[in-house]
Design an enzyme around this catalytic site. Sequence first.
Site, PDB file in Angstrom:
ATOM      1  N   LYS A 142       0.926  -1.236   0.173  1.00 23.54           N
ATOM      2  CA  LYS A 142      -0.059   0.133   0.033  1.00 23.54           C
ATOM      3  C   LYS A 142       0.809   1.268  -0.160  1.00 23.54           C
ATOM      4  CE  LYS A 142      -2.725   0.691   3.604  1.00 23.54           C
ATOM      5  NZ  LYS A 142      -2.419   1.948   4.348  1.00 23.54           N
TER       6      LYS A 142
ATOM      7  N   ARG B 244       2.680   6.020  -3.152  1.00 25.57           N
ATOM      8  CA  ARG B 244       4.057   6.772  -3.922  1.00 25.57           C
ATOM      9  C   ARG B 244       4.110   6.676  -5.202  1.00 25.57           C
ATOM     10  NH1 ARG B 244       4.256   5.676   1.394  1.00 25.57           N
ATOM     11  NH2 ARG B 244       5.671   6.651   2.944  1.00 25.57           N
TER      12      ARG B 244
ATOM     13  N   ARG C 223      -9.208  12.091  12.369  1.00 26.20           N
ATOM     14  CA  ARG C 223      -7.748  11.597  12.618  1.00 26.20           C
ATOM     15  C   ARG C 223      -7.055  13.050  12.415  1.00 26.20           C
ATOM     16  NH1 ARG C 223      -5.854   6.783   9.271  1.00 26.20           N
ATOM     17  NH2 ARG C 223      -4.056   7.034  10.382  1.00 26.20           N
TER      18      ARG C 223
ATOM     19  N   ASP D 233       1.698  -1.136  11.977  1.00 21.45           N
ATOM     20  CA  ASP D 233       0.556  -1.367  11.606  1.00 21.45           C
ATOM     21  C   ASP D 233       0.479  -3.145  11.839  1.00 21.45           C
ATOM     22  OD1 ASP D 233      -0.257   0.747  10.382  1.00 21.45           O
ATOM     23  OD2 ASP D 233       0.668   0.274   8.313  1.00 21.45           O
TER      24      ASP D 233
ATOM     25  N   ARG E  52      -6.648   1.792  17.853  1.00 24.59           N
ATOM     26  CA  ARG E  52      -6.353   0.347  17.810  1.00 24.59           C
ATOM     27  C   ARG E  52      -5.958  -0.130  19.319  1.00 24.59           C
ATOM     28  NH1 ARG E  52      -3.295   0.103  12.051  1.00 24.59           N
ATOM     29  NH2 ARG E  52      -5.235   0.311  10.826  1.00 24.59           N
TER      30      ARG E  52
ATOM     31  N   ARG F 238      -7.669  -3.275   9.678  1.00 25.90           N
ATOM     32  CA  ARG F 238      -6.749  -4.140  10.174  1.00 25.90           C
ATOM     33  C   ARG F 238      -7.100  -4.720  11.690  1.00 25.90           C
ATOM     34  NH1 ARG F 238      -2.416  -3.276   6.902  1.00 25.90           N
ATOM     35  NH2 ARG F 238      -1.841  -1.185   6.420  1.00 25.90           N
TER      36      ARG F 238
HETATM   37  C1  S3P Z   1       2.370   4.689   6.082  1.00 23.64           C
HETATM   38  C2  S3P Z   1       2.947   5.053   7.502  1.00 23.64           C
HETATM   39  C3  S3P Z   1       2.401   4.750   8.571  1.00 23.64           C
HETATM   40  C4  S3P Z   1       1.418   3.533   8.571  1.00 23.64           C
HETATM   41  C5  S3P Z   1       0.418   3.733   7.379  1.00 23.64           C
HETATM   42  C6  S3P Z   1       1.443   3.930   6.079  1.00 23.64           C
HETATM   43  C7  S3P Z   1       2.978   5.196   4.928  1.00 23.64           C
HETATM   44  O1  S3P Z   1       1.818   5.890   9.268  1.00 23.64           O
HETATM   45  O2  S3P Z   1       0.750   3.307   9.693  1.00 23.64           O
HETATM   46  O3  S3P Z   1      -0.302   2.575   7.464  1.00 23.64           O
HETATM   47  O4  S3P Z   1       2.479   4.594   3.989  1.00 23.64           O
HETATM   48  O5  S3P Z   1       3.842   6.121   4.947  1.00 23.64           O
HETATM   49  P1  S3P Z   1       2.524   7.099  10.248  1.00 23.64           P
HETATM   50  O6  S3P Z   1       3.403   7.620   9.329  1.00 23.64           O
HETATM   51  O7  S3P Z   1       1.491   7.842  10.809  1.00 23.64           O
HETATM   52  O8  S3P Z   1       3.210   6.080  11.146  1.00 23.64           O
END
Ligand code: S3P
Length: 448
Positions: free
Chosen positions: A26, A31, A127, A325, A356, A400
């Site tokens: 993901k 990106r 959030r 995660d 969570r 999740r």
């Molecule tokens: C992610 C960073 C993480 C992760 C999210 C994906 C990313 O979040 O929990 O599922 O793709 O950069 P945080 O940057 O808030 O830790």
Amino acid sequence: MAGPKSPLQSSPSGPLSGVAVVPGDKSISHRALILGALAVGETRITGLLESDDVLATAAALRALGAQVRREDDGDWRIFGCGVGGLSEPSGVLDMGNSGTAVRLLMGVSATLSFNTTFCGDASLSKRPMERVMTPLRQMGAQFTARDGGRLPITVSGARAPIPITYALPVASAQVKTAILLAGLNTPGLTTVIEPEPTRDHSERMLGHFGAEVTVEDTADGGRRITLSGQPELTGHGVTVPGDFSSAAFPMVAALLAPRSRVTLTTVGINPLRTGLLETLLEMGASIGVENRRTLGGEAVADLVIESSSLKGITVPGARAPSMIDEYPVLAVAAAFADGETRLEGLAELRVKESDRLAAMARGLAQAGVDVTETEDSLTIRGGASKPRGGVHIEADLDHRIAMAFLVLGAATQQPISIDDAATMDSSFPGFAALMNGLGANIAPGNGA
Ligand code: S3P
């Protein structure tokens, strides 16, 4: 509007066996789409995760003027507009459930001289977004947000962006990436200092697309990432590995089901993502990491998982960024481990798609597991007897949490149901089918 909910029930399974390919990563998928839209020329992505979160990013980039389309062979082709070349969208960009999508695109739009408005679902609207707005304001962007820095948010991009050096107060790859993406359309050097290394997919991929990025270790164990602004990014081929965070669910299910042997092929094993592997191995898991190779600039391997007797351990908070995660499914594994498992440094879990920490503590306790929650830790005492199960879980729009409890239901005495299958499409479309293909019993229904 969301349709009616479709509950799913996971019943105790026999042995799990077979070979499966988990969907694409993901983080890397978001990106690749974004950098493709900021590059000149064609970007072709193989193995893009076609989940709701990633499709929200694709739709937003289209609204910002990039050509983004899926080819008949399943590859995605993007014709980007170049750094600084995207244009003002005519409507509001709906980022659905995805924190990564909205935070990364807030970074992109922070240095584009027009207004971009983002909204999201009920989970995303709760959030915190201040963590990205604070550094992006320093770069010259302005924001109009709901109280508490929540969505919907309008970004007024800086007309004359200012490069910054920013020390992240929390280890977050999303915030780091938002700043670097804003830095692309900013003259001079943009620097992010992270207190602990977080997933580095952005740094790697920026380099592949032609940006100049340097990464140095800091004296106190963090990293300093510096990007030279206003590069010409060139369209690039990207192959997306399987998502380790998705692999975590069948991995734990196979460890818990007796006489199991499951192989998950071509899973990304970037060391900044595999804290769960280290943790499970310490707990006594049998997981072979075979056929290590590199795919599109990322390390991948085939993971061979066999049923294992686990023992409780303490997982230090310093490991959290590399497995952030994976705590929901680790908590499930801990419920079957002999003795006490203590998970520390979990404050960030409270601001994910749901709280969570609270969701796992509540659901595990209801299922008969001995669990103690503090502000930032979870202690689980397992092993004495198989947890009872027999509960219905409201996943609260958290993919999740839904998947973790379906994995739990495969191993408890009685089935476990979740309120809505659709939430898992955020990251893992086809989760139930993949699990059932290995021998799980996940079916529509809530046991009522
Ligand atoms: C992610 C960073 C993480 C992760 C999210 C994906 C990313 O979040 O929990 O599922 O793709 O950069 P945080 O940057 O808030 O830790």
